[in-house]
Design an enzyme around this catalytic site. Structure first.
Site, short mmCIF file in Angstrom:
data_model
loop_
_atom_site.label_atom_id
_atom_site.label_comp_id
_atom_site.label_asym_id
_atom_site.label_seq_id
_atom_site.Cartn_x
_atom_site.Cartn_y
_atom_site.Cartn_z
N CYS A 72 -33.05 58.54 6.47
CA CYS A 72 -33.34 59.28 7.70
C CYS A 72 -34.39 60.36 7.42
O CYS A 72 -34.30 61.08 6.43
CB CYS A 72 -32.05 59.93 8.23
SG CYS A 72 -32.30 60.81 9.78
N CYS A 76 -31.32 67.40 7.33
CA CYS A 76 -30.00 68.03 7.50
C CYS A 76 -29.35 68.22 6.12
O CYS A 76 -29.12 67.23 5.41
CB CYS A 76 -29.12 67.16 8.39
SG CYS A 76 -29.95 66.63 9.90
N CYS A 79 -26.22 66.20 4.96
CA CYS A 79 -26.08 64.77 5.24
C CYS A 79 -26.51 63.87 4.08
O CYS A 79 -27.64 63.94 3.58
CB CYS A 79 -26.89 64.41 6.49
SG CYS A 79 -26.59 62.69 6.99
N CYS A 116 -17.43 53.91 17.89
CA CYS A 116 -18.63 54.76 17.86
C CYS A 116 -19.62 54.26 16.82
O CYS A 116 -19.28 54.12 15.64
CB CYS A 116 -18.23 56.20 17.56
SG CYS A 116 -19.66 57.31 17.48
N CYS A 148 -19.21 54.49 22.19
CA CYS A 148 -19.96 55.71 21.92
C CYS A 148 -21.08 55.38 20.95
O CYS A 148 -20.96 54.46 20.14
CB CYS A 148 -19.00 56.74 21.32
SG CYS A 148 -19.79 58.28 20.85
N CYS A 208 -20.34 64.09 23.89
CA CYS A 208 -19.48 64.37 22.74
C CYS A 208 -20.29 65.30 21.84
O CYS A 208 -21.32 64.89 21.30
CB CYS A 208 -19.14 63.07 22.01
SG CYS A 208 -18.29 63.34 20.43
N ARG A 280 -11.59 66.64 18.69
CA ARG A 280 -11.43 65.61 17.66
C ARG A 280 -11.42 66.22 16.26
O ARG A 280 -12.39 66.88 15.87
CB ARG A 280 -12.57 64.58 17.79
CG ARG A 280 -12.43 63.39 16.88
CD ARG A 280 -13.35 62.25 17.30
NE ARG A 280 -13.03 61.79 18.64
CZ ARG A 280 -13.89 61.68 19.63
NH1 ARG A 280 -15.15 61.98 19.45
NH2 ARG A 280 -13.51 61.27 20.82
#
Ligand code: SAM
Ligand code: DTB
Ligand code: SF4
Length: 334
Positions: A72, A76, A79, A116, A148, A208, A280
């Site tokens: 990616c 971040c 991550c 998801c 999702c 979400c 959640r």
């Protein structure tokens, strides 16, 4: 594990009266006061609000699937999938449709009511990959599950196409406070995130949106995050509270683990300020005992990710989760 000694607010008396109205005009001081309530009073108040609006025996099970893994372009710091981080992750291109429908059927058979799909993308692009994701959404929707996706930034037209394909909800986390954001991510802004959330909301897809604790942020940042979520024009329908999973090779690999008391404050404050949302209990369960998780359910968490993996990191063993839910008398069936 760290223990913080904090200045407590005076606990507000908890009323058993009519359900608290849903408010989007919380002041930051109100949110801070709730967050700083002595923890047992806080849990008690959150449990009360939870019982006014939800069946306390119900805990939704969601299953995650990483449909495109690693490489990616975003930076971040938490991550494992960022190409800026040197982690031992195996990259995988976008899965094919059959692999996804098979995984969704298995998740449904295992008791999940929401599926998801996550992609390690900065943003959705109008290309064949997006067309394939739209097909995935159509197929999973046919299984009569909530569908999702979490695919990065979206424009209004892409959100509309996902809605038409049958998407129930879109996950896009603010992750932390606006103030702390650039200590964690520099390749996109808080405003970019809010813009995508607006596109999702305007398309009629459920939002979400939540965050991660344990990234070195302060209590003030956590309060700011909840204040931002609770004062959106409409509350997110679901609010994931993640504890950082420190992954070797990421800048946050050595962060101390968050304690259950910190999770409880986040969950309870989210529950009280956003009474209708599904809160959640997300990443980080693998390090929590059943007793700690039970406290989180008491404080208003009413959804978890089940299955042996989150996106790329371990989740509790499926059978252990089943035993825990059975022991606590919790169920995915209303
Ligand atoms: N690329 C998309 C995005 O960032 O929106 C979707 C996938 S991304 C992995 C989804 C969310 O997972 C992130 O927003 C973050 O909140 C959470 N996450 C990622 N790595 C994590 C970690 N190590 N610990 C806890 N949560 C994490
Ligand atoms: C969310 O807030 N947590 C989930 C889901 N939304 C997509 C993802 C957690 C990912 C944890 C790190 C990993 O497994 O890669
Ligand atoms: Fe990419 Fe999402 Fe991971 Fe950030 S959180 S690096 S955007 S996959």
């Amino acid at each position: 594990m760290t223990t913080t000694v904090r200045e407590h607010s005076t606990a507000a008396p908890c009323s058993k009266a009519a359900p608290q109205e849903v408010r989007t005009d919380w002041t930051r001081e109100e949110v801070a006061r709730i967050y700083n309530t002595p923890v047992l009073d806080l849990v008690y108040q959150a449990a009360t609000v939870h019982r006014q609006h939800h069946d306390p025996q119900y805990v939704q099970q969601c299953t995650l699937l990483s449909i495109k893994t690693g490489a990616c372009p975003e930076d971040c710091s938490y991550c494992p999938q960022s190409s800026h981080n040197k982690t031992e992750l195996k990259r995988e291109p976008l899965l094919n449709l059959d692999a996804v429908t098979t995984a969704a059927k298995m998740a449904k058979d295992a008791g999940s009511s929401r599926f998801c799909m996550g992609a390690a993308w900065r943003e959705v692009q109008n290309n064949e990959s997006f067309d394939r994701v739209l097909d995935m959404v159509r197929e999973v929707a046919k299984l009569d599950m909530e569908v999702c996706c979490t695919l990065g930034m979206l424009d209004a037209n892409q959100a509309k196409q996902l809605k038409e394909a049958g998407l129930t909800a879109y996950n896009h986390n603010l992750d932390t406070s606006e103030n702390y954001y650039d200590k964690i991510i520099t390749t996109r802004t808080y405003q970019d995130r809010l813009e995508t959330l607006k596109n999702v909301r305007n398309s009629g897809i459920d939002v979400c949106c939540g965050g991660i604790i344990g990234m070195g942020e302060s209590d003030e940042d956590r309060i700011d995050l909840i204040h931002t979520l609770a004062t959106l024009d409409e509350h997110p329908e679901s609010v994931p509270v993640n504890a950082l999973v420190p992954v070797a090779g990421t800048p946050l690999e050595s962060q101390p683990l968050v304690s259950v008391w910190e999770m409880l404050r986040m969950i309870a404050t989210a529950r009280i300020t956003m009474p209708l949302a599904r809160v959640r209990l997300s990443a980080g369960r693998v390090r929590m005992s059943a007793t700690e998780q039970a406290l989180c359910f008491l404080a208003g968490a009413n959804s978890i990710f089940t299955g042996d993996k989150l996106l790329t990191t371990p989740n509790p063993d499926f059978n252990e989760d089943k035993e825990m839910l059975a022991m606590l008398g919790l169920s995915d069936k209303i």
